[in-house]
Motif scaffolding. Structure first.
Motif, short mmCIF file in Angstrom:
data_model
loop_
_atom_site.label_atom_id
_atom_site.label_comp_id
_atom_site.label_asym_id
_atom_site.label_seq_id
_atom_site.Cartn_x
_atom_site.Cartn_y
_atom_site.Cartn_z
N LYS A 112 0.81 -1.20 0.00
CA LYS A 112 0.00 0.00 0.00
C LYS A 112 0.86 1.27 0.00
O LYS A 112 0.33 2.37 0.03
CB LYS A 112 -0.90 0.04 1.24
N HIS B 72 -15.17 6.16 -6.08
CA HIS B 72 -15.07 5.06 -5.12
C HIS B 72 -14.70 3.79 -5.88
O HIS B 72 -15.34 3.42 -6.87
CB HIS B 72 -16.41 4.87 -4.40
N HIS C 156 -10.69 -3.90 -0.63
CA HIS C 156 -10.94 -2.83 0.33
C HIS C 156 -11.36 -1.56 -0.40
O HIS C 156 -10.99 -1.33 -1.56
CB HIS C 156 -9.69 -2.56 1.17
N ALA D 118 -11.36 2.15 -1.63
CA ALA D 118 -10.36 3.17 -1.90
C ALA D 118 -10.99 4.22 -2.81
O ALA D 118 -12.17 4.12 -3.17
CB ALA D 118 -9.11 2.56 -2.54
N TYR D 119 -10.21 5.22 -3.17
CA TYR D 119 -10.77 6.36 -3.89
C TYR D 119 -9.75 6.86 -4.92
O TYR D 119 -8.54 6.85 -4.68
CB TYR D 119 -11.12 7.50 -2.93
N ASN E 258 -7.69 6.22 1.75
CA ASN E 258 -8.66 6.73 2.72
C ASN E 258 -9.28 8.00 2.16
O ASN E 258 -8.75 8.62 1.23
CB ASN E 258 -8.00 7.03 4.06
N ASP F 265 -9.96 10.69 4.18
CA ASP F 265 -9.79 11.77 5.15
C ASP F 265 -8.95 12.88 4.53
O ASP F 265 -8.44 12.79 3.41
CB ASP F 265 -9.14 11.24 6.43
N ALA G 192 -5.13 12.00 3.50
CA ALA G 192 -4.99 11.14 2.32
C ALA G 192 -5.37 11.88 1.05
O ALA G 192 -4.69 11.76 0.02
CB ALA G 192 -5.84 9.88 2.48
#
Length: 428
Positions: free
Chosen positions: A8, A174, A180, A182-183, A201, A203, A206
């Motif tokens: 990641k 998205h 998982h 993610a964006y 993420n 937020d 990120a």
């Protein structure tokens, strides 16, 4: 069942390109490369005609450096290199390879032979499908397409710094990254995708890092670049990220999102008054000025309080509560007031992602794929049935006002010339 291992870790994927690709047939290039005087005369003409394809320091002169040995993969290709007379910050005089657009980077193929397979990637054709129809193997087509993700999106798409758009749109697509959520932080301006980066993420930290990739590339092209506005949905982290990147930017809230929330809560339950609600909302949007916008919003709220209730009224109250944010758009007549201009680009992205079943590898490979898609998207030709195709070949043509070659892949390769070599600040 053991969990699949993948990385990641974010890392820099862009690379400085020391290759200058020019619109010339390979046969003519091979002939010129063997005659130093003729090659210099032709290259001087190219510099005068397309100065944006060359590093700015080439105006201080250059020398013919050498001729590379014939390629093992393509024995008929032998490229010439030049050395700039001006030294860079490290005291070195950069060497650039001059190439024909007929040849793909790293001698991976002839442009005309791979153009149609790469064009089909626009429609989500799988790599094994390309292998079945055009030969080679899946890895060949994968490497050929994702390699372009190493080039800077902004520097490749926009060839003149003054063409950097003052008004932008931003949104997150998205996606699924190894199962998982993610964006993809997406930036659009002047009808081109100018930034795509995978954020794990949603937020502020990120998204600031993901959207920061666009800022870094834009500032390479123009160190003082400061966009005036960016249109976003109501996601607070997105807005905070843009304010952290550009302190003077004005955030324009998407009016369409506010309308859609009202529609979802009113269309079925309040069918009798829904046409009236719809008309009033769009009358507010088309208000003549900020004062008229504010007055119509006040009247609409008063009418709604006497007409509807529950979640429908709550949605209308939320729209009216954002009046001060919406009227900021009147200070910037060219700003985007709705997100439909970014949705036009994210819809084909969504189809492409769906056909690929999103991402199942490292962050690095996912980043390369979305960046390559952005460049393909900017240079892919418009559908012949579209009215815009009567005047422009592609979004990049529309933005820059010129093309270097009638074929989209040739034009893309030529536009990657000296990509990321950012001492070259191209201003008019």
């Amino acid at each position: 069942m053991p969990q699949r291992k993948y990385s990641k870790q974010r890392c820099k994927v862009t690379k400085v390109s020391k290759r200058i690709i020019l619109p010339i047939e390979l046969s003519r290039y091979n002939k010129l490369s063997q005659d130093a005087q003729a090659f210099r005369a032709w290259l001087d003409t190219m510099i005068a005609t397309y100065p944006e394809l060359f590093p700015a320091d080439i105006n201080n002169g250059y020398t013919l450096h050498d001729i590379l040995p014939p390629s093992v993969k393509m024995p008929d290709v032998q490229l010439r290199r030049i050395r700039l007379k001006a030294a860079d910050q490290n005291g070195c005089k950069p060497v650039f390879t001059i190439a024909s657009s007929d040849v793909m980077p790293y001698m991976t193929g002839y442009t005309d032979e791979v153009e149609k397979p790469l064009f089909l990637r626009r429609f989500g054709v799988s790599f094994w499908g390309l292998s079945y129809v055009f030969g080679r193997d899946d890895n060949y087509w994968y490497r050929l397409s994702t390699h372009l993700g190493h080039y800077e999106i902004v520097d490749t798409t926009i060839k003149i710094a003054d063409n950097l758009p003052e008004h932008l749109l931003a949104d997150e697509k998205h996606i699924r990254f190894n199962g998982h959520k993610a964006y993809i932080a997406t930036t659009v301006g002047a009808d081109c995708v100018l930034g795509t980066s995978v954020a794990l993420n949603a937020d502020e930290a990120a998204l600031t890092e993901a959207y920061g990739q666009f800022k870094e590339e834009a500032c390479h092209l123009h160190p003082d670049y400061e966009p005036k506005t960016v249109n976003t949905d109501g996601w607070a982290a997105t807005q905070k990220a843009w304010l952290a990147l550009f302190m003077t930017i004005t955030i324009i809230d998407c009016f369409l999102h506010a309308f859609l929330k009202i529609r979802n809560r009113c269309k079925k339950r309040w069918q009798s008054v829904w046409p009236d609600i719809q008309q009033r909302v769009w009358d507010i949007y088309h208000a003549a000025d900020s004062q008229d916008f504010r007055q119509q919003t006040t009247d609409f709220l008063a009418w709604a309080q006497d007409t509807v209730s529950g979640t429908a009224l709550e949605a209308i109250e939320k729209l009216c509560a954002k009046t001060d944010k919406f009227i900021l758009a009147f200070d910037f007549p060219q700003a985007y007031r709705t997100s439909n201009m970014i949705d036009r680009h994210m819809e084909p992205m969504a189809r492409w992602l769906s056909s690929a079943r999103f991402f199942h590898g490292h962050w690095h490979s996912a980043e390369l794929q979305v960046r390559a898609w952005a460049l393909f998207h900017n240079f892919w030709p418009y559908c012949p049935r579209a009215k815009v195709s009567q005047h422009y070949i592609s979004p990049a043509h529309k933005l820059n006002g010129r093309v270097y070659h009638h074929n989209w892949l040739h034009n893309l390769l030529i536009s990657t010339s000296a990509s990321g070599f950012w001492p070259n600040h191209r201003k008019c």
